[in-house]
Motif scaffolding. Structure first.
Motif, PDB file in Angstrom:
ATOM      1  N   GLY A  81       0.761  -1.301  -0.028  1.00  0.00           N
ATOM      2  CA  GLY A  81      -0.091   0.119  -0.007  1.00  0.00           C
ATOM      3  C   GLY A  81       0.831   1.163   0.052  1.00  0.00           C
ATOM      4  O   GLY A  81       1.790   1.326  -0.678  1.00  0.00           O
ATOM      5  N   LEU A  82       0.292   2.236   0.638  1.00  0.00           N
ATOM      6  CA  LEU A  82       0.915   3.690   0.704  1.00  0.00           C
ATOM      7  C   LEU A  82       2.277   3.769   1.315  1.00  0.00           C
ATOM      8  O   LEU A  82       3.314   4.386   0.902  1.00  0.00           O
ATOM      9  CB  LEU A  82       0.095   4.612   1.458  1.00  0.00           C
ATOM     10  CG  LEU A  82      -1.321   4.943   0.697  1.00  0.00           C
ATOM     11  CD1 LEU A  82      -1.804   6.036   1.268  1.00  0.00           C
ATOM     12  CD2 LEU A  82      -0.927   5.428  -0.807  1.00  0.00           C
ATOM     13  N   ARG A  83       2.542   2.840   2.288  1.00  0.00           N
ATOM     14  CA  ARG A  83       3.777   2.892   3.086  1.00  0.00           C
ATOM     15  C   ARG A  83       4.977   2.230   2.076  1.00  0.00           C
ATOM     16  O   ARG A  83       5.786   3.023   1.881  1.00  0.00           O
ATOM     17  CB  ARG A  83       3.739   1.766   4.092  1.00  0.00           C
ATOM     18  CG  ARG A  83       3.189   2.690   5.306  1.00  0.00           C
ATOM     19  CD  ARG A  83       3.140   1.356   6.745  1.00  0.00           C
ATOM     20  NE  ARG A  83       4.381   1.547   7.008  1.00  0.00           N
ATOM     21  CZ  ARG A  83       4.923   0.316   7.793  1.00  0.00           C
ATOM     22  NH1 ARG A  83       3.859  -0.394   8.096  1.00  0.00           N
ATOM     23  NH2 ARG A  83       5.954   0.054   8.243  1.00  0.00           N
ATOM     24  N   HIS A 137       1.242  -0.883  -5.751  1.00  0.00           N
ATOM     25  CA  HIS A 137       0.942  -0.359  -4.427  1.00  0.00           C
ATOM     26  C   HIS A 137      -0.039   0.578  -4.149  1.00  0.00           C
ATOM     27  O   HIS A 137      -0.960   0.431  -3.345  1.00  0.00           O
ATOM     28  CB  HIS A 137       2.450   0.352  -3.871  1.00  0.00           C
ATOM     29  CG  HIS A 137       3.341  -0.673  -3.595  1.00  0.00           C
ATOM     30  ND1 HIS A 137       3.420  -1.930  -3.024  1.00  0.00           N
ATOM     31  CD2 HIS A 137       4.845  -0.550  -4.126  1.00  0.00           C
ATOM     32  CE1 HIS A 137       4.370  -2.642  -3.157  1.00  0.00           C
ATOM     33  NE2 HIS A 137       5.368  -1.669  -3.575  1.00  0.00           N
ATOM     34  N   ALA A 141      -3.361  -0.117  -1.811  1.00  0.00           N
ATOM     35  CA  ALA A 141      -3.750   0.965  -0.830  1.00  0.00           C
ATOM     36  C   ALA A 141      -5.248   1.187  -1.140  1.00  0.00           C
ATOM     37  O   ALA A 141      -5.841   1.391  -0.162  1.00  0.00           O
ATOM     38  CB  ALA A 141      -3.044   2.211  -1.289  1.00  0.00           C
ATOM     39  N   THR A 142      -5.944   0.994  -2.461  1.00  0.00           N
ATOM     40  CA  THR A 142      -7.283   1.132  -2.575  1.00  0.00           C
ATOM     41  C   THR A 142      -7.947   0.139  -1.964  1.00  0.00           C
ATOM     42  O   THR A 142      -8.915   0.094  -1.316  1.00  0.00           O
ATOM     43  CB  THR A 142      -7.622   1.325  -4.155  1.00  0.00           C
ATOM     44  OG1 THR A 142      -6.754   2.321  -4.615  1.00  0.00           O
ATOM     45  CG2 THR A 142      -9.033   1.216  -4.310  1.00  0.00           C
ATOM     46  N   ASP A 144      -7.095  -1.797   0.518  1.00  0.00           N
ATOM     47  CA  ASP A 144      -6.907  -1.944   1.995  1.00  0.00           C
ATOM     48  C   ASP A 144      -7.824  -0.657   2.521  1.00  0.00           C
ATOM     49  O   ASP A 144      -7.528  -0.363   3.721  1.00  0.00           O
ATOM     50  CB  ASP A 144      -5.454  -1.760   2.234  1.00  0.00           C
ATOM     51  CG  ASP A 144      -4.944  -3.018   1.968  1.00  0.00           C
ATOM     52  OD1 ASP A 144      -5.378  -3.851   1.567  1.00  0.00           O
ATOM     53  OD2 ASP A 144      -3.411  -3.027   2.184  1.00  0.00           O
ATOM     54  N   GLU A 146      -6.905   2.797   2.314  1.00  0.00           N
ATOM     55  CA  GLU A 146      -6.005   3.574   2.450  1.00  0.00           C
ATOM     56  C   GLU A 146      -5.968   4.870   1.267  1.00  0.00           C
ATOM     57  O   GLU A 146      -5.653   5.856   1.572  1.00  0.00           O
ATOM     58  CB  GLU A 146      -4.632   3.230   2.515  1.00  0.00           C
ATOM     59  CG  GLU A 146      -4.051   2.228   3.611  1.00  0.00           C
ATOM     60  CD  GLU A 146      -2.463   1.950   3.315  1.00  0.00           C
ATOM     61  OE1 GLU A 146      -1.603   2.441   4.032  1.00  0.00           O
ATOM     62  OE2 GLU A 146      -2.119   1.291   2.269  1.00  0.00           O
ATOM     63  N   ALA A 147      -6.793   4.429   0.255  1.00  0.00           N
ATOM     64  CA  ALA A 147      -6.837   5.294  -0.903  1.00  0.00           C
ATOM     65  C   ALA A 147      -7.929   5.301  -1.626  1.00  0.00           C
ATOM     66  O   ALA A 147      -8.836   4.430  -1.430  1.00  0.00           O
ATOM     67  CB  ALA A 147      -5.551   4.872  -1.883  1.00  0.00           C
ATOM     68  N   ALA A 194      -4.885   9.788  -1.341  1.00  0.00           N
ATOM     69  CA  ALA A 194      -4.944   9.301  -0.053  1.00  0.00           C
ATOM     70  C   ALA A 194      -6.573   9.065   0.798  1.00  0.00           C
ATOM     71  O   ALA A 194      -6.879  10.399   0.707  1.00  0.00           O
ATOM     72  CB  ALA A 194      -3.843   9.548   1.069  1.00  0.00           C
ATOM     73  N   ALA A 195      -6.919   8.060   1.259  1.00  0.00           N
ATOM     74  CA  ALA A 195      -8.355   8.463   1.816  1.00  0.00           C
ATOM     75  C   ALA A 195      -8.094   9.195   3.013  1.00  0.00           C
ATOM     76  O   ALA A 195      -7.197   9.055   3.609  1.00  0.00           O
ATOM     77  CB  ALA A 195      -8.866   6.917   2.255  1.00  0.00           C
ATOM     78  N   GLU A 196      -9.186   9.965   3.573  1.00  0.00           N
ATOM     79  CA  GLU A 196      -8.992  10.773   4.736  1.00  0.00           C
ATOM     80  C   GLU A 196      -9.040   9.995   5.984  1.00  0.00           C
ATOM     81  O   GLU A 196      -9.974   8.857   5.979  1.00  0.00           O
ATOM     82  CB  GLU A 196     -10.021  11.675   4.667  1.00  0.00           C
ATOM     83  CG  GLU A 196      -9.950  12.697   3.502  1.00  0.00           C
ATOM     84  CD  GLU A 196     -10.650  14.097   3.702  1.00  0.00           C
ATOM     85  OE1 GLU A 196     -11.010  14.571   4.982  1.00  0.00           O
ATOM     86  OE2 GLU A 196     -10.465  14.961   2.821  1.00  0.00           O
TER      87      GLU A 196
END
Length: 196
Positions: A81-83, A137, A141-142, A144, A146-147, A194-196
């Motif tokens: 994901g984002l990390r 990635h 993130a989407t 999970d 996260e995005a 990124a998701a809030e």
């Protein structure tokens, strides 16, 4: 008994010499005689390890890309994901002195890639690999949460273009491309999806 010569070790020494000269003089500022002297060999000895200057330059370019890939694997291993995305980008960005040197070398070699199809293909393959990794990635993130839902390939392309721009800026405008400034830009780009 004659000493055994380590072919790979000699090639690495020649590539390292090419790195130093390209970083100091640019691609047009090196010739085989200077390269041999920098590597500590006679001019004729280089032909035992490389077919000519073009092969040395291509190998130097590949070495920059391999070094970056090694750092990417080491820093993003086990992440997703984002990390993971942030780590990938950080390793491509010229935010350390070593990476700035690599950027200086890459920029010189891009000049050759404009007219050398083989060098262009080496560069394109690396950029495609990084772009694909970034998109994967972003998709993670989407998945999970996260995005936000977005076109991962478009976002990855935007990030990749930022990385390429930073390579140029880090060499030509050091003051505006400090590590802190680069990370702020990266966070702003990632923050856009990124998701809030």
């Amino acid at each position: 008994m004659p000493r055994l010569v380590d072919h790979a070790e000699r090639r690495e020494a020649i590539i390292s010499a090419a790195w130093r000269l390209i970083a100091a003089r640019g691609i047009d500022g090196i010739n085989m005689r200077d390269l041999a002297a920098e590597a500590g060999y006679s001019n004729g000895a280089l032909s035992h390890y490389f077919s000519g200057k073009d092969e040395i330059l291509k190998s130097a370019f590949e070495h920059v890309l391999e070094a970056t890939n090694g750092r990417i694997v080491a820093s993003s291993s086990g992440l997703r994901g984002l990390r993971a995305l942030r780590k990938v980008c950080q390793e491509i960005m010229p935010s350390t002195e070593e990476a700035r040197l690599e950027a200086r070398i890459a920029i010189s070699l891009w000049q050759r890639a404009l007219t050398d199809r083989e060098m262009e293909m080496v560069n394109s393959a690396a950029v495609d690999e990084w772009r694909t990794l970034m998109a994967r990635h972003i998709e993670e993130a989407t998945e999970d949460g996260e995005a936000i839902e977005c076109d991962a390939s478009v976002q990855a392309n935007a990030l990749m273009n930022m990385m390429i721009g930073l390579q140029v800026s880090a060499v030509l405008d050091r003051k505006s491309t400090t590590r802190k400034a680069q990370l702020k830009m990266l966070d702003a780009m990632i923050g856009a999806f990124a998701a809030e």
